[in-house]
Design an enzyme around this catalytic site. Structure first.
Site, PDB file in Angstrom:
ATOM      1  N   GLU A 124      -2.610  -1.679  -3.136  1.00 25.31           N
ATOM      2  CA  GLU A 124      -3.697  -0.887  -2.567  1.00 25.31           C
ATOM      3  C   GLU A 124      -3.336   0.590  -2.612  1.00 25.31           C
ATOM      4  O   GLU A 124      -2.157   0.952  -2.534  1.00 25.31           O
ATOM      5  CB  GLU A 124      -3.936  -1.254  -1.099  1.00 25.31           C
ATOM      6  CG  GLU A 124      -4.371  -2.673  -0.857  1.00 25.31           C
ATOM      7  CD  GLU A 124      -4.624  -2.944   0.613  1.00 25.31           C
ATOM      8  OE1 GLU A 124      -5.255  -3.964   0.913  1.00 25.31           O
ATOM      9  OE2 GLU A 124      -4.182  -2.140   1.462  1.00 25.31           O
ATOM     10  N   HIS A 165      -7.972  -5.421   7.727  1.00 23.38           N
ATOM     11  CA  HIS A 165      -7.731  -4.370   8.715  1.00 23.38           C
ATOM     12  C   HIS A 165      -7.994  -4.907  10.118  1.00 23.38           C
ATOM     13  O   HIS A 165      -9.124  -5.152  10.511  1.00 23.38           O
ATOM     14  CB  HIS A 165      -8.573  -3.119   8.482  1.00 23.38           C
ATOM     15  CG  HIS A 165      -7.929  -1.885   9.085  1.00 23.38           C
ATOM     16  ND1 HIS A 165      -7.048  -1.088   8.380  1.00 23.38           N
ATOM     17  CD2 HIS A 165      -8.009  -1.357  10.313  1.00 23.38           C
ATOM     18  CE1 HIS A 165      -6.628  -0.100   9.144  1.00 23.38           C
ATOM     19  NE2 HIS A 165      -7.187  -0.243  10.335  1.00 23.38           N
ATOM     20  N   HIS A 194       0.858  -1.187   0.000  1.00 24.01           N
ATOM     21  CA  HIS A 194       0.000   0.000   0.000  1.00 24.01           C
ATOM     22  C   HIS A 194       0.893   1.235   0.000  1.00 24.01           C
ATOM     23  O   HIS A 194       1.136   1.845   1.040  1.00 24.01           O
ATOM     24  CB  HIS A 194      -0.912  -0.020   1.228  1.00 24.01           C
ATOM     25  CG  HIS A 194      -1.965   1.047   1.221  1.00 24.01           C
ATOM     26  ND1 HIS A 194      -3.182   0.876   1.824  1.00 24.01           N
ATOM     27  CD2 HIS A 194      -1.996   2.289   0.698  1.00 24.01           C
ATOM     28  CE1 HIS A 194      -3.914   1.969   1.675  1.00 24.01           C
ATOM     29  NE2 HIS A 194      -3.196   2.847   0.995  1.00 24.01           N
TER      30      HIS A 194
END
Length: 237
Positions: free
Chosen positions: A70, A190, A43
């Site tokens: 991401e 998450h 990410h």
């Protein structure tokens, strides 16, 4: 089966804290795959405080499982993804100063923007996923953007799980049912960890993939990276 994709941002954070190339992000990604993980996630953020854009490029030639990038689809990010052409791109509505992802997309308010970006990626042959909260309306909106998958934002699940697992997972089960009805694949991520991952997998129908980074790396400090990856794989299968 639910695939395990390991987010290696924290490896890059450790490297960047001292400069140099220790630990080597590319080498760690190869080890993670060798230990049994079925995907690598990165990410990159605009300030490159952990994963750098060049890391994303370097990983392309070595990742042999699924490669997931991401990020917020700002022009620089879009250009990177089109250059690297990972297996999957996951669109996340991060603000520039976000410490970590903290909300899913409003798929109705941002519908036109998401449709345009997703079309660009799909024309390049890249599978697309949208980060969403476990809200049926947002899942339905995601389906209308042309996305292939959603990634359910699981922070609320993780926070509530320790007190009431059934309550914690209820909205995610409901969102998954809707996703299955409208033809969207389901990812999640998450704050998932070794304690809560099995229950989540058992109660979210047709969960295809989980992306886990922070918790997995923290757990590995005590238990070892290879051991922890295999513990996740056992819970997911």
């Amino acid at each position: 089966m639910t695939r395990l994709s390991v987010n290696i941002n924290k490896i890059a954070t450790l490297r960047n804290s001292r400069g140099g190339n220790v630990p080597d992000v590319v080498a760690v990604a190869q080890d993670i795959e060798r230990f049994g993980a079925e995907g690598i996630t990165v990410h990159p953020r605009p300030d490159e405080r952990h994963i750098r854009y060049q890391d994303a490029r370097d990983l392309k030639s070595v990742v042999t499982t699924e490669y997931n990038i991401e990020g917020n689809p700002i022009p620089k990010f879009v250009d990177l993804v089109l250059e690297v052409k990972p297996t999957q791109v996951t669109l996340v509505p991060d603000s520039v100063d976000a410490i970590t992802s903290n909300a899913g997309w409003d798929t109705h308010k941002n519908a036109d923007f998401l449709k345009e970006v997703i079309s660009t990626f799909k024309d390049a042959g890249i599978r697309t996923s949208i980060f969403v909260d476990p809200v049926s309306k947002q899942v339905e909106g995601a389906a209308k953007t042309g996305a292939d998958r959603i990634e359910l934002y699981t922070e609320t699940y993780a926070k509530t799980f320790v007190k009431d697992p059934q309550q914690a997972v209820r909205s995610f089960t409901e969102a998954a049912v809707v996703a299955n009805e409208v033809g969207l694949g389901i990812n999640a991520g998450h704050d998932l960890n070794l304690d809560n991952i099995r229950y989540f997998k058992e109660n979210v129908p047709n969960l295809l993939e989980v992306s886990i980074g922070h918790a997995l790396i923290c757990e590995s400090l005590y238990l070892g990276l290879e051991n922890v990856i295999n513990m996740y794989l056992h819970r997911l299968k």
